[in-house]
Design a protein around this motif. Structure first.
Motif, short mmCIF file in Angstrom:
data_model
loop_
_atom_site.label_atom_id
_atom_site.label_comp_id
_atom_site.label_asym_id
_atom_site.label_seq_id
_atom_site.Cartn_x
_atom_site.Cartn_y
_atom_site.Cartn_z
N MET A 1 0.89 -1.15 -0.04
CA MET A 1 0.12 -0.06 -0.14
C MET A 1 0.84 1.29 0.06
O MET A 1 0.39 2.41 -0.29
N SER A 2 2.08 1.08 0.28
CA SER A 2 3.18 2.20 0.37
C SER A 2 3.58 2.64 -1.10
O SER A 2 3.72 1.80 -1.76
N CYS A 3 3.29 3.84 -1.21
CA CYS A 3 3.95 4.39 -2.61
C CYS A 3 5.17 4.87 -2.42
O CYS A 3 5.74 5.77 -3.49
N SER A 4 5.89 4.65 -1.25
CA SER A 4 7.13 5.23 -1.23
C SER A 4 8.30 4.63 -2.09
O SER A 4 8.11 3.39 -2.11
N THR A 5 9.00 5.03 -2.42
CA THR A 5 10.32 4.55 -3.22
C THR A 5 11.73 4.40 -2.39
O THR A 5 12.63 4.45 -3.04
N ASP A 6 11.21 4.60 -1.21
CA ASP A 6 12.52 4.65 -0.07
C ASP A 6 13.26 3.35 -0.02
O ASP A 6 12.52 2.28 0.12
N ASN A 7 14.48 3.39 0.10
CA ASN A 7 15.23 2.24 0.05
C ASN A 7 15.42 1.50 1.27
O ASN A 7 15.71 0.52 1.53
N HIS A 8 14.86 2.41 2.38
CA HIS A 8 14.65 1.63 3.73
C HIS A 8 13.70 0.86 4.00
O HIS A 8 13.68 0.31 4.87
N SER A 9 12.75 0.65 3.06
CA SER A 9 11.47 -0.06 3.60
C SER A 9 11.73 -1.30 3.69
O SER A 9 11.16 -2.00 4.21
N LYS A 10 12.51 -1.98 2.55
CA LYS A 10 12.93 -3.56 2.61
C LYS A 10 14.21 -3.65 3.19
O LYS A 10 15.06 -3.31 2.79
N PRO A 11 14.32 -4.70 4.18
CA PRO A 11 15.49 -5.15 4.72
C PRO A 11 16.03 -5.99 3.80
O PRO A 11 15.63 -6.76 2.74
N LYS A 12 17.49 -6.03 3.79
CA LYS A 12 18.44 -6.72 2.85
C LYS A 12 18.52 -8.25 3.51
O LYS A 12 18.78 -8.99 2.61
N ALA A 13 18.53 -8.38 4.64
CA ALA A 13 18.66 -9.64 5.29
C ALA A 13 17.99 -9.55 6.74
O ALA A 13 17.53 -8.71 7.38
N MET A 14 17.88 -11.15 7.20
CA MET A 14 16.99 -10.96 8.52
C MET A 14 18.01 -12.35 8.99
O MET A 14 18.25 -13.45 8.56
N SER A 15 18.25 -12.16 10.41
CA SER A 15 18.48 -13.23 11.21
C SER A 15 17.83 -13.21 12.49
O SER A 15 17.18 -12.38 12.97
N ARG A 16 18.22 -14.26 13.21
CA ARG A 16 17.70 -14.58 14.76
C ARG A 16 18.53 -13.81 15.87
O ARG A 16 19.71 -14.01 15.54
N ALA A 17 17.73 -13.27 16.66
CA ALA A 17 19.01 -12.82 17.61
C ALA A 17 19.40 -13.96 18.53
O ALA A 17 18.90 -14.97 18.77
N LEU A 39 12.35 1.65 12.03
CA LEU A 39 12.21 2.29 10.82
C LEU A 39 10.66 2.17 10.52
O LEU A 39 10.22 2.74 9.93
N GLU A 40 10.32 0.84 10.40
CA GLU A 40 8.98 0.54 9.79
C GLU A 40 7.90 1.20 10.51
O GLU A 40 6.93 1.70 10.25
N TYR A 41 8.20 1.21 12.27
CA TYR A 41 7.31 2.11 12.99
C TYR A 41 6.99 3.49 12.45
O TYR A 41 6.07 4.05 12.09
N ILE A 42 8.24 3.96 12.07
CA ILE A 42 8.23 5.57 11.78
C ILE A 42 7.80 5.60 10.45
O ILE A 42 6.84 6.79 10.21
N GLN A 43 7.82 4.71 9.54
CA GLN A 43 7.14 4.81 8.11
C GLN A 43 5.77 4.70 8.44
O GLN A 43 4.91 5.64 7.81
N VAL A 44 5.29 3.64 9.01
CA VAL A 44 3.92 3.45 9.27
C VAL A 44 3.03 4.55 9.90
O VAL A 44 2.25 4.99 9.58
N LYS A 45 3.64 4.89 11.11
CA LYS A 45 3.03 6.17 11.93
C LYS A 45 3.44 7.32 11.56
O LYS A 45 3.19 8.40 12.19
N GLN A 46 4.18 7.57 10.22
CA GLN A 46 4.36 9.14 9.77
C GLN A 46 5.23 9.89 10.56
O GLN A 46 4.62 10.87 10.87
#
Length: 91
Positions: A1-17, A39-46
């Protein structure tokens, strides 16, 4: 639903703590509230400000996607048994 082309929106990798830290504690809190990370919180909550406990730096309060709130203690909430459930994203 986001129309942002922001590079920060998708993570490059995920690991477990692997062990507990302040970063893992805060990720645990964001993920409990339904977000990947700060980062996602700030994007979603503007750009909503994030309340943190001054003495620990832990997240104090988060607004969930359904607009209800989670309130967190100033003490650690992510127990050792939950650390491996926390997802750590690389952006």
């Amino acid at each position: 639903m986001s129309c942002s082309t922001d590079n920060h929106s998708k993570p490059k990798a995920m690991s477990r703590a692997k062990g507990w830290s302040t970063e893992v504690e805060n990720l645990f809190r964001f993920q409990q509230a339904g977000y990947r990370d700060e980062l996602e919180y700030i994007q979603v909550k503007q750009g909503a400000s994030i309340d943190k406990w001054p003495e620990t730096g832990f997240v104090k309060k988060l607004q969930r996607r359904d607009n209800t709130f989670y309130y967190y203690n100033r003490k650690r909430e992510c127990q050792d048994r939950d650390v491996h459930k926390v997802k750590v994203y690389a952006h």
